[in-house]
Design an enzyme around this catalytic site. Structure first.
Site, mmCIF file in Angstrom:
data_model
loop_
_atom_site.group_PDB
_atom_site.id
_atom_site.type_symbol
_atom_site.label_atom_id
_atom_site.label_comp_id
_atom_site.label_asym_id
_atom_site.label_seq_id
_atom_site.Cartn_x
_atom_site.Cartn_y
_atom_site.Cartn_z
ATOM 1 N N HIS A 175 3.966 -8.335 3.426
ATOM 2 C CA HIS A 175 2.829 -8.683 4.279
ATOM 3 C C HIS A 175 1.974 -9.713 3.560
ATOM 4 O O HIS A 175 1.961 -9.773 2.332
ATOM 5 C CB HIS A 175 2.016 -7.428 4.612
ATOM 6 N N LEU A 176 1.282 -10.495 4.361
ATOM 7 C CA LEU A 176 0.469 -11.582 3.826
ATOM 8 C C LEU A 176 -1.018 -11.237 3.976
ATOM 9 O O LEU A 176 -1.471 -10.931 5.073
ATOM 10 C CB LEU A 176 0.789 -12.864 4.606
#
Ligand SMILES: [Zn+2]
Length: 159
Positions: A121-122
């Protein structure tokens, strides 16, 4: 001390300090609990979710629906949309919170500090001039000027 660049602590806290039995980023297609799960936007390949333990107001994360542990396994469409949703997030946070800057990044693998390393995830973390100085004064204490559910409503309405 590098305060902002320790967003992996979220993963650790979210799992209660131990590895979660199920993946918090595998959200499925059922949208009925998006409010409680803090999912603010759903795209075709990715979704945007509020960080339950934000470092600043408006701390968002973009994650693919697919359970992938690394961007190496991701397809071009997924990665392209991930950047587009990051762009969208930044635009909204600039408008709503008048952020002066942003840190965006990923922790891939436990050596990099990822607590939930099974599903990449960013992080999109808004920053303001002077916030780091203030943070260093208060040390480990997080400053949460806004209730998460208020953030949720504001960001969701804008997206
Ligand atoms: Zn997952």
């Amino acid at each position: 001390m590098d305060f902002i660049w320790s967003p992996w602590r979220y993963d650790y806290l979210a799992s209660g300090g131990v590895k979660a039995p199920s993946c918090v980023f595998c959200v499925g297609e059922d949208r009925t609990h998006d409010d409680e799960r803090l999912i603010v936007f759903r795209g075709t390949h990715n979704f945007i979710i509020l960080n339950l333990f934000p470092y600043t107001s408006g701390h968002l994360m973009v994650a693919p629906y697919e359970h992938l542990d690394t961007i190496v396994s991701a397809k071009a469409d997924q990665l392209t949309e991930m950047m587009q949703l990051s762009q969208k997030s930044i635009a909204v946070l600039q408008k709503l919170y008048r952020a002066d800057g942003f840190n965006i990044g990923m922790n891939l693998g436990s050596a990099a500090g990822a607590g939930i390393r099974q599903h990449f995830h960013l992080h999109v973390v808004p920053r303001w001039i002077g916030d780091a100085n203030f943070m260093s004064v208060v040390g480990e204490t997080r400053v949460l000027p806004e209730d998460l559910h208020k953030t949720y409503q504001r960001v969701k309405a804008e997206l």
